[in-house]
Design an enzyme around this catalytic site. Structure first.
Site: not given
Ligand code: CTP
Length: 401
Positions: A210, A279, A289, A323, A337, A341
């Site tokens: 990303n 995720d 490759k 975040f 969240k 969490k």
């Molecule tokens: N985070 C994490 N591990 C993951 C995904 C997210 O530790 N596999 C943490 C990120 O560092 C952030 C928080 O969870 O502090 C929220 O991340 P975000 O990407 O906003 O949300 P997700 O929990 O991944 O949910 P979604 O993608 O469904 O919005």
């Protein structure tokens, strides 16, 4: 609070080393921060860089001699009284030696004895001079006296030798000046920060990721270090240099981030997870490759562990901040969240706004607290957001003790 040097008076003292040219850039950076900068030069320094350069950039007469000018002002006393901070960059062995021993025989050394503000010394010289016993003695005396020392870097020196003695780059000196002037309300606290994206490799040359630049997390790590915290930064791939005086652990994938974060969790007091973790990862990772073939291809994905959720589950005394990167319904998603969490604070932002989110220098975040309250912040530089967030963390961590 962010250390603000706008409207502060900084006296920049320049002594006669080859690195004097770097002080010109330092002056420019200090002015950019809004500081009122006055320059004092030794006679030797004027052989390296003309006072006119400093005068033009500072907008003020440069002081090079004890008895100059037609006005009755005594600059070395007046400026010493008005200074909020004094920086000597570069500081030669001669200037350090004179100051450590209370010798006042020119404008700069006389001024130094009258200073009562914080003093930042940036020694720079030949490696053997730097390592010599008399110099080390003098530097230690000044450290004990309360001066803040910006250690020189090791590298190739102008004199042809290689070793410690090189004046750090001006942005790093500015960073140390800001650090010196920041109150140490995180002293004794272990702070773990995660930042940047993760990369989930499909094959050796392709990955899922990303656009996270890491700027927000690095700003938090830097701010925490300025405030006296012992900071570990677990970072995904970014273009940013390692922040000073911080242990940086560089990782690539979410699995590597999880290992690094869980290893450091037990010794952390405050954990701030800014990283944009992928995720999902490809179910299979090709060792070579992947060659193009059929017109359509399906990529199987496997869910990555939610690191923050696991931190929330294992949490004992740690203060946990997450975040939430959202594109809509910020309050609803961030709130969910926060609870799911087991967080103390979640900082939510709409990442599709032009002034917020991935890669920008500014951010607009809303802080959601465990007690159900929220605090929307205005659009700010990420450095400023970092300090407001840490203000809130400190208020709560200190209240808990
Ligand atoms: N985070 C994490 N591990 C993951 C995904 C997210 O530790 N596999 C943490 C990120 O560092 C952030 C928080 O969870 O502090 C929220 O991340 P975000 O990407 O906003 O949300 P997700 O929990 O991944 O949910 P979604 O993608 O469904 O919005």
């Amino acid at each position: 609070m962010k250390t603000d040097i706008s409207n502060k008076t900084v006296v920049l003292c320049v002594s006669g080393g080859i690195a004097a040219y770097k002080s010109v850039e330092l002056l420019r950076l200090l002015k950019k921060q809004g500081a009122d900068v006055r320059v004092i030069m030794t006679q030797n320094a004027t052989d390296f860089v003309g006072p006119l350069t400093f005068q033009a950039l500072s907008g003020q007469t440069v002081c090079t001699s004890l008895f100059e000018g037609n006005d009755a002002s005594i600059k070395h006393i007046e400026w010493a009284q008005e200074a909020d901070a004094v920086v000597i960059a570069p500081a030669t062995a001669n200037v350090i030696g004179k100051y450590a021993n209370g010798i006042a025989d020119d404008a700069l050394s006389t001024f130094m004895l009258a200073v009562t503000s914080p003093i930042i010394l940036c020694p720079s010289m030949n490696t053997n001079m730097y390592q010599s016993k008399p110099f080390r003695r003098n530097l230690e005396t000044l450290r004990t006296d309360g001066c803040f020392i910006v250690e020189p870097e090791a590298g190739e020196l102008a004199c042809g030798t290689s070793g410690p003695g090189r004046l750090p780059d001006p942005p790093d000196i500015l960073d140390r000046i800001l650090c010196c002037l920041t109150p140490k309300d995180l002293k004794g606290r272990q702070v773990l920060v995660s930042a940047g994206p993760t990369r989930e490799h499909i094959d050796p040359v392709r990955f899922i990721s990303n656009p996270s630049s890491g700027k927000m997390g690095y700003a938090i790590a830097r701010a925490a270090e300025h405030r006296g915290g012992e900071v570990v930064l677990v970072s995904g791939p970014t273009m940013l240099p390692d922040p000073l005086n911080i242990e940086v652990i560089r990782i690539t994938s979410a699995e590597e981030m999880a290992i690094a974060v869980f290893e450091r969790m037990p010794t952390s007091d405050i954990i701030i997870k800014t990283a944009a973790v992928s995720d999902y990862r490809p179910k299979e990772q090709a060792t070579q490759k992947i060659k193009k073939g059929e017109d359509e291809k399906v990529l199987g994905l496997q869910k990555n562990q939610d690191i923050l959720k696991e931190l929330g589950r294992r949490k004992k005394n740690q203060f946990l901040v997450g975040f939430a990167a959202e594109t809509e319904a910020l309050e609803k998603h961030a709130g969910q969240k926060l609870v799911a969490k087991n967080l103390d604070i979640i900082a939510g932002n709409i990442v599709t706004r032009p002034d917020s989110g991935f890669g920008t220098d500014t951010n607009q975040v809303t802080l959601f607290y465990r007690d159900g309250t929220k605090e929307p912040l205005s659009v700010m530089e990420k450095d400023a957001v970092a300090h407001v967030l840490l203000d809130r963390v400190v208020e709560r961590v200190c209240a808990d003790k």
